[in-house]
Motif scaffolding. Structure first.
Motif, PDB file in Angstrom:
ATOM      1  N   GLN A 178       0.028   4.792  -1.927  1.00 51.18           N
ATOM      2  CA  GLN A 178      -1.389   4.877  -2.265  1.00 51.18           C
ATOM      3  C   GLN A 178      -2.144   5.861  -1.375  1.00 51.18           C
ATOM      4  OE1 GLN A 178      -3.439   1.166  -3.264  1.00 51.18           O
ATOM      5  NE2 GLN A 178      -1.461   0.120  -3.204  1.00 51.18           N
ATOM      6  N   LYS A 190     -11.903  -1.275  -5.571  1.00 49.20           N
ATOM      7  CA  LYS A 190     -12.520   0.020  -5.244  1.00 49.20           C
ATOM      8  C   LYS A 190     -13.188  -0.147  -3.892  1.00 49.20           C
ATOM      9  CE  LYS A 190     -11.847   2.076  -9.254  1.00 49.20           C
ATOM     10  NZ  LYS A 190     -12.242   3.284  -9.874  1.00 49.20           N
ATOM     11  N   GLU A 195      -6.499  -4.703  -8.142  1.00 52.02           N
ATOM     12  CA  GLU A 195      -7.109  -3.385  -7.985  1.00 52.02           C
ATOM     13  C   GLU A 195      -8.504  -3.590  -7.426  1.00 52.02           C
ATOM     14  OE1 GLU A 195      -6.947  -0.219 -11.051  1.00 52.02           O
ATOM     15  OE2 GLU A 195      -9.138  -0.284 -10.862  1.00 52.02           O
ATOM     16  N   LEU A 223       0.805  -1.225   0.000  1.00 50.65           N
ATOM     17  CA  LEU A 223       0.000   0.000   0.000  1.00 50.65           C
ATOM     18  C   LEU A 223       0.842   1.281   0.000  1.00 50.65           C
ATOM     19  CD1 LEU A 223      -2.880  -0.988   2.461  1.00 50.65           C
ATOM     20  CD2 LEU A 223      -2.976  -0.827  -0.033  1.00 50.65           C
ATOM     21  N   ASP A 252     -16.055  -3.052   0.019  1.00 51.05           N
ATOM     22  CA  ASP A 252     -15.486  -3.267  -1.309  1.00 51.05           C
ATOM     23  C   ASP A 252     -16.619  -3.074  -2.320  1.00 51.05           C
ATOM     24  OD1 ASP A 252     -14.522  -4.332  -3.742  1.00 51.05           O
ATOM     25  OD2 ASP A 252     -13.194  -5.696  -2.675  1.00 51.05           O
ATOM     26  N   ILE A 302      -3.049   5.746   1.747  1.00 52.47           N
ATOM     27  CA  ILE A 302      -3.874   5.261   2.853  1.00 52.47           C
ATOM     28  C   ILE A 302      -3.170   5.410   4.197  1.00 52.47           C
ATOM     29  CG2 ILE A 302      -3.183   2.837   2.542  1.00 52.47           C
ATOM     30  CD1 ILE A 302      -6.600   4.122   3.802  1.00 52.47           C
ATOM     31  N   ARG A 326      -9.608   3.954  -5.359  1.00 46.52           N
ATOM     32  CA  ARG A 326      -8.870   2.833  -5.943  1.00 46.52           C
ATOM     33  C   ARG A 326      -7.701   2.475  -5.030  1.00 46.52           C
ATOM     34  NH1 ARG A 326      -7.172   3.127 -12.008  1.00 46.52           N
ATOM     35  NH2 ARG A 326      -8.408   4.947 -11.630  1.00 46.52           N
ATOM     36  N   ARG A 327      -7.595   1.183  -4.704  1.00 47.68           N
ATOM     37  CA  ARG A 327      -6.482   0.659  -3.914  1.00 47.68           C
ATOM     38  C   ARG A 327      -6.010  -0.636  -4.563  1.00 47.68           C
ATOM     39  NH1 ARG A 327      -6.266   5.093  -1.760  1.00 47.68           N
ATOM     40  NH2 ARG A 327      -6.983   5.564   0.326  1.00 47.68           N
ATOM     41  N   HIS A 328      -4.738  -0.937  -4.373  1.00 43.97           N
ATOM     42  CA  HIS A 328      -4.158  -2.193  -4.850  1.00 43.97           C
ATOM     43  C   HIS A 328      -3.570  -2.914  -3.654  1.00 43.97           C
ATOM     44  CE1 HIS A 328      -4.107   0.414  -8.407  1.00 43.97           C
ATOM     45  NE2 HIS A 328      -4.260  -0.707  -9.096  1.00 43.97           N
ATOM     46  N   TRP A 329      -4.048  -4.133  -3.406  1.00 40.06           N
ATOM     47  CA  TRP A 329      -3.454  -4.934  -2.348  1.00 40.06           C
ATOM     48  C   TRP A 329      -3.542  -6.401  -2.704  1.00 40.06           C
ATOM     49  CZ3 TRP A 329      -8.313  -2.832  -1.335  1.00 40.06           C
ATOM     50  CH2 TRP A 329      -9.314  -3.710  -0.918  1.00 40.06           C
TER      51      TRP A 329
END
Length: 193
Positions: A116, A151, A149, A113, A175, A118, A138-141
């Motif tokens: 990003q 949301k 990806e 993260l 989510d 957060i 939008r987050r990527h984990w």
């Protein structure tokens, strides 16, 4: 008086603390037992705890578990200035791929993260005591199969100790990836028509 009963004080000690006789304490405790519709001091403690947590005795005891552990909203509690995971609910655990979290610093638990925003957002909520709400961010984990990806709609709420000082942050996340994708497909379909 209820606080003293819940804290485990005996009638004599409560009377001493409040400057009233032991018999008066017993009468007050009896009235509390009737008011809360419980049989003993243990029941009184449980009712007081439910009242403190929910604000109402009308909330069934069995529902309390559903407020947190069984809720479909992803919930986690971060404690202290290092923002260590104190607890997470089942939905949060599933959403992050069942990784080990309790006792871990947020930054250590989710290295993917970085960059990003957060971490900075959570730290800002902790530092300022001001809640934060983000919609469809939008987050990527990694949920266990590599970076994805997603949301999410995220609410960050500061937690305070008895003196009012911020000592943690609770996060509520939903989510919304599938809903955003469905809406985007519908929009593309309408534009293509």
């Amino acid at each position: 008086m209820l606080g003293l009963v819940v804290a485990g004080y005996e009638s004599k000690a409560i009377g001493h603390e409040l400057g009233i006789g032991e018999q008066a304490v017993k009468e007050h405790v009896s009235a509390l037992l009737q008011k809360f519709k419980v049989r003993n001091r243990a029941g009184l403690a449980e009712a007081a705890s439910r009242l403190d947590f929910t604000g109402s005795l009308a909330v069934a005891r069995a529902w309390a578990r559903q407020f947190f552990r069984q809720a479909e909203v992803q919930i986690c509690v971060l404690g202290g200035p290092e923002l260590r995971y104190a607890t997470v609910n089942d939905a949060f655990r599933r959403a992050v791929g069942e990784r080990r979290l309790i006792g871990q610093k947020m930054r250590d638990a989710f290295p993917e993260l970085v960059g990003q925003g957060i971490f900075e957002r959570v730290e800002r909520v902790y530092g300022t005591g001001v809640p934060s709400i983000e919609s469809e961010v939008r987050r990527h984990w990694d949920r266990g199969a590599g970076l994805e990806e997603r949301k999410v709609t995220l609410v960050l709420q500061p937690l305070r100790d008895a003196s009012g000082e911020v000592n943690g942050v609770i996060s509520f996340a939903i989510d919304v990836t599938n809903e955003v994708r469905t809406r985007a497909r519908g929009l593309r379909t309408r534009l293509a028509s």
